[in-house]
Motif scaffolding. Structure first.
Motif, PDB file in Angstrom:
ATOM      1  N   PRO A   1      31.500  36.010  48.804  1.00  0.00           N
ATOM      2  CA  PRO A   1      30.246  36.282  48.070  1.00  0.00           C
ATOM      3  C   PRO A   1      30.472  36.411  46.563  1.00  0.00           C
ATOM      4  N   ILE A   2      29.781  35.585  45.799  1.00  0.00           N
ATOM      5  CA  ILE A   2      29.901  35.619  44.342  1.00  0.00           C
ATOM      6  C   ILE A   2      29.398  36.945  43.779  1.00  0.00           C
ATOM      7  N   ASP A   3      28.419  37.540  44.465  1.00  0.00           N
ATOM      8  CA  ASP A   3      27.889  38.817  43.989  1.00  0.00           C
ATOM      9  C   ASP A   3      28.967  39.886  43.922  1.00  0.00           C
ATOM     10  N   VAL A   4      29.947  39.803  44.806  1.00  0.00           N
ATOM     11  CA  VAL A   4      31.042  40.771  44.786  1.00  0.00           C
ATOM     12  C   VAL A   4      31.846  40.638  43.499  1.00  0.00           C
TER      13      VAL A   4
ATOM     14  N   ARG B   1      33.192  42.763  38.125  1.00  0.00           N
ATOM     15  CA  ARG B   1      33.321  42.616  36.667  1.00  0.00           C
ATOM     16  C   ARG B   1      32.517  43.677  35.938  1.00  0.00           C
TER      17      ARG B   1
ATOM     18  N   GLU C   1      30.776  39.437  40.608  1.00  0.00           N
ATOM     19  CA  GLU C   1      29.964  39.887  39.479  1.00  0.00           C
ATOM     20  C   GLU C   1      29.878  41.405  39.430  1.00  0.00           C
ATOM     21  N   ALA C   2      29.737  42.034  40.604  1.00  0.00           N
ATOM     22  CA  ALA C   2      29.690  43.490  40.642  1.00  0.00           C
ATOM     23  C   ALA C   2      31.026  44.094  40.214  1.00  0.00           C
TER      24      ALA C   2
END
Length: 242
Positions: free
Chosen positions: A133-136, A141, A138-139
């Motif tokens: 998951p890309i959201d992981v 960072r 971003e979170a």
């Protein structure tokens, strides 16, 4: 294999499939004829080091190919996959000359260096990274983690099934390797288990009981690794991520 390891060579040649009483004698002869524990130690050392290093390098490559965007990465990846079409024997002489010139013959590095970065494992990690998951990222960072920390603390735990599958494949390939170690390991003290089995099978007279005892010791580690990691292996091959 199990029953033959407990029988004499005459019984094995006659096709006896029940367990015999020669297991201790076959084991004693195996120790007298070959350096069993030395070969086991070498095989474990080579296979474990190759597995650990290959997983780290190939997972980093697959992670980068999939999760970082660059217009040239697909072209580079296509050239990388072309390496899968080159047979091993075509690169064996150049690799041998490289290892010889660097003074690495009869060392663990001569065994593992040609196999620490394989197109198949890189492709496997890249395909499974598509489920990450890309959201992981971003979170992470936002929380202040750098890219290396994201890889070790977020990516690796999520991709543990892929790592297990890749570890099984790499360990089995390294453990069962014969041709390349035979080329670069000229010292008997550096021989691996497949080389020990080949030595037992050479000559005019083969003691099949002793031979099967050696094969038994050669087979057990890969069987244990596979049965311990079989669930994760199936999940990693199918690309599932929890």
């Amino acid at each position: 294999m199990f029953s033959a390891a407990t029988n004499s060579t005459v019984d094995v040649a006659r096709g006896k499939i029940t367990f015999g009483t020669q297991a201790v004698e076959n084991f004693r002869k195996l120790l007298e004829q070959q350096d069993l524990f030395g070969a086991l130690g070498n095989s474990f050392l080579y296979a474990i080091v190759q597995t650990v290093v290959a997983l780290l390098i190939c997972s980093l490559a697959g992670y980068g190919f999939e999760l970082y965007h660059d217009r040239h990465k697909d072209r580079v990846f296509s050239f990388l996959l072309l390496a899968m079409m080159v047979p091993q024997v075509a690169t064996m002489i150049p690799l041998f000359k490289m290892m010889s010139s660097m003074g690495l013959l009869n060392t663990v590095w001569a065994f593992i260096l040609p196999s620490i970065s394989t197109p198949f494992l890189i492709m496997m990690f890249r395909q499974n990274s598509r489920n990450f998951p890309i959201d992981v990222m971003e979170a992470a960072r936002i929380d202040g983690l750098n890219e290396i920390q994201i890889f070790f603390r977020m990516y690796m735990p999520i991709q543990k099934s892929t790592y297990a599958a890749a570890a099984v494949i790499t360990f089995m390939n390294a453990w069962n390797a014969y041709l390349w170690p035979k080329v670069v390991m000229s010292d008997n003290r550096a021989q691996t288990m497949p080389m020990l089995i080949a030595n037992l099978a050479a000559g005019y007279s083969v003691d099949y009981g002793v031979l099967m005892m050696g094969v038994l010791f050669c087979s057990i580690p890969t069987m244990v690794v596979f049965f311990v990691l079989q669930k994760q292996f199936a999940e990693g091959i199918t690309g599932s991520v929890k």
